[in-house]
Design a protein around this motif. Sequence first.
Motif, PDB file in Angstrom:
ATOM      1  N   ARG A  46       0.874  -1.175   0.000  1.00  0.00           N
ATOM      2  CA  ARG A  46       0.000   0.000   0.000  1.00  0.00           C
ATOM      3  C   ARG A  46       0.909   1.222   0.000  1.00  0.00           C
ATOM      4  NH1 ARG A  46      -3.339  -3.481  -0.683  1.00  0.00           N
ATOM      5  NH2 ARG A  46      -5.436  -3.597   0.181  1.00  0.00           N
ATOM      6  N   HIS A  51      -0.436  -3.743   3.657  1.00  0.00           N
ATOM      7  CA  HIS A  51      -1.875  -3.688   3.920  1.00  0.00           C
ATOM      8  C   HIS A  51      -2.197  -4.054   5.369  1.00  0.00           C
ATOM      9  CE1 HIS A  51      -5.922  -5.843   3.186  1.00  0.00           C
ATOM     10  NE2 HIS A  51      -6.164  -4.568   3.322  1.00  0.00           N
ATOM     11  N   ASP A  55      -8.984  -8.534   3.851  1.00  0.00           N
ATOM     12  CA  ASP A  55     -10.196  -7.943   3.288  1.00  0.00           C
ATOM     13  C   ASP A  55     -11.214  -9.055   3.037  1.00  0.00           C
ATOM     14  OD1 ASP A  55      -9.124  -5.433   3.298  1.00  0.00           O
ATOM     15  OD2 ASP A  55      -8.577  -5.431   1.175  1.00  0.00           O
ATOM     16  N   HIS A 106     -13.907   0.547   6.600  1.00  0.00           N
ATOM     17  CA  HIS A 106     -14.723   0.699   5.366  1.00  0.00           C
ATOM     18  C   HIS A 106     -16.178   0.328   5.581  1.00  0.00           C
ATOM     19  CE1 HIS A 106     -10.931   1.164   3.332  1.00  0.00           C
ATOM     20  NE2 HIS A 106     -10.647  -0.113   3.272  1.00  0.00           N
ATOM     21  N   HIS A 156     -16.201  -4.048   1.093  1.00  0.00           N
ATOM     22  CA  HIS A 156     -15.580  -5.145   1.850  1.00  0.00           C
ATOM     23  C   HIS A 156     -15.317  -4.698   3.275  1.00  0.00           C
ATOM     24  CE1 HIS A 156     -12.003  -2.774   0.644  1.00  0.00           C
ATOM     25  NE2 HIS A 156     -11.399  -3.303   1.703  1.00  0.00           N
ATOM     26  N   HIS A 158     -12.410  -4.501   5.918  1.00  0.00           N
ATOM     27  CA  HIS A 158     -10.963  -4.562   6.153  1.00  0.00           C
ATOM     28  C   HIS A 158     -10.829  -4.888   7.640  1.00  0.00           C
ATOM     29  CE1 HIS A 158      -6.767  -2.682   5.945  1.00  0.00           C
ATOM     30  NE2 HIS A 158      -7.047  -2.565   7.238  1.00  0.00           N
TER      31      HIS A 158
END
Length: 365
Positions: A46, A51, A55, A106, A156, A158
């Motif tokens: 990322r 990351h 996910d 998210h 999704h 996370h």
Amino acid sequence: MLLAAAAPAGATEPAREFGEVVDYPLVFPVGGDATVGDRSGFWDGRSDGTHHAQDILAPKLTPVYAAATGTVVYVNYSRNPAALNPERCCTLIVAHDDGWESWYIHLNNDSPGTDDGLAWGIAPGILPGTRVEAGQVIGYVGDSGNCDTIEGCPPHLHFELRDPADVIVDAYQALWTAEQALRAAEGAAPACTPAGVAPLAYLLSGTGLLRRGDSGPAVYELQGFLKLRGFDPGPLDGTFSSATYQAVQTFQRRRGLDADGVVGPATRGAILSLTQQSRFARLVADGDALVQRERGPRVRELKRWLLLAGYDPLSIGPRFSAATTYAVQAFQQATPGLAVDGRADLATRLALARAIHLIWPGDCP
Ligand SMILES: [Zn+2]
């Protein structure tokens, strides 16, 4: 290396490394058919490093569950229930009772069917300081945060897992184990929506007195009914607690009955007459489905049920709105055996009655 986790708080924990794979006991945090997928996610690059999460892809508004029992410590990175950073909606952090943390990023921030960033994908009542049980609905899948600005970023969850020393570990193995346990449980106990069992059957068919200290199916249904009608009977556990006693007294006073806190013929009669009002009776008996754009008291009652079950239809008006359809879909997704079509058919309504404790779960075959 696999490590047994969940040592009691205070015990000496082994030192872990960033990205270490652990087999920590979790409830799989996403409803419906969501799956942990492949294990590559943790080390993905990322812009600001790796990351460091898994996910889990799922449609918007799929329920997100607390992975472990504990306390919500941050909502949108705020510890202050009066300042929840709506511009950073929607994220949650749960501190588990054993010192670990799970992070939920998210969560949904869009009104159903839009990408408007105006909704609140955190379950009702979830605030900094709220106690949550493993498996409790705490929010809904979405694409908020930087997912909103990345072209093609699908909705999704996370999911991050941190050990008591705040080391971010790879939750893949833990999630995989939790997912297997979930699928095995679904296989062993298929959906139970007993068409032949009427809501409040035990409560209304009994003739004896129900009083403080009693327990069993009739008390379980009594508590569901009181909660649905806005009285707080305490935990919905089938035990006639002092909170249940006080709720019965309040209900009796409102109905002009002798407020003795004992459920006898007069109180049963008052409950029965409320359940015979068409908004309730037709919700549990009529075969036709309630669908989007319908209006009326049955829809309003349905929305109360959805809200109590943890699926917020956003308003308790008489119109079956798009938000109502999404709430019904989210409930159907979380309930094995129901068609996920957003139509509140009889099977869905009876499953909802079970979810809000109007039907004793022991009646499931
Ligand atoms: Zn992610």
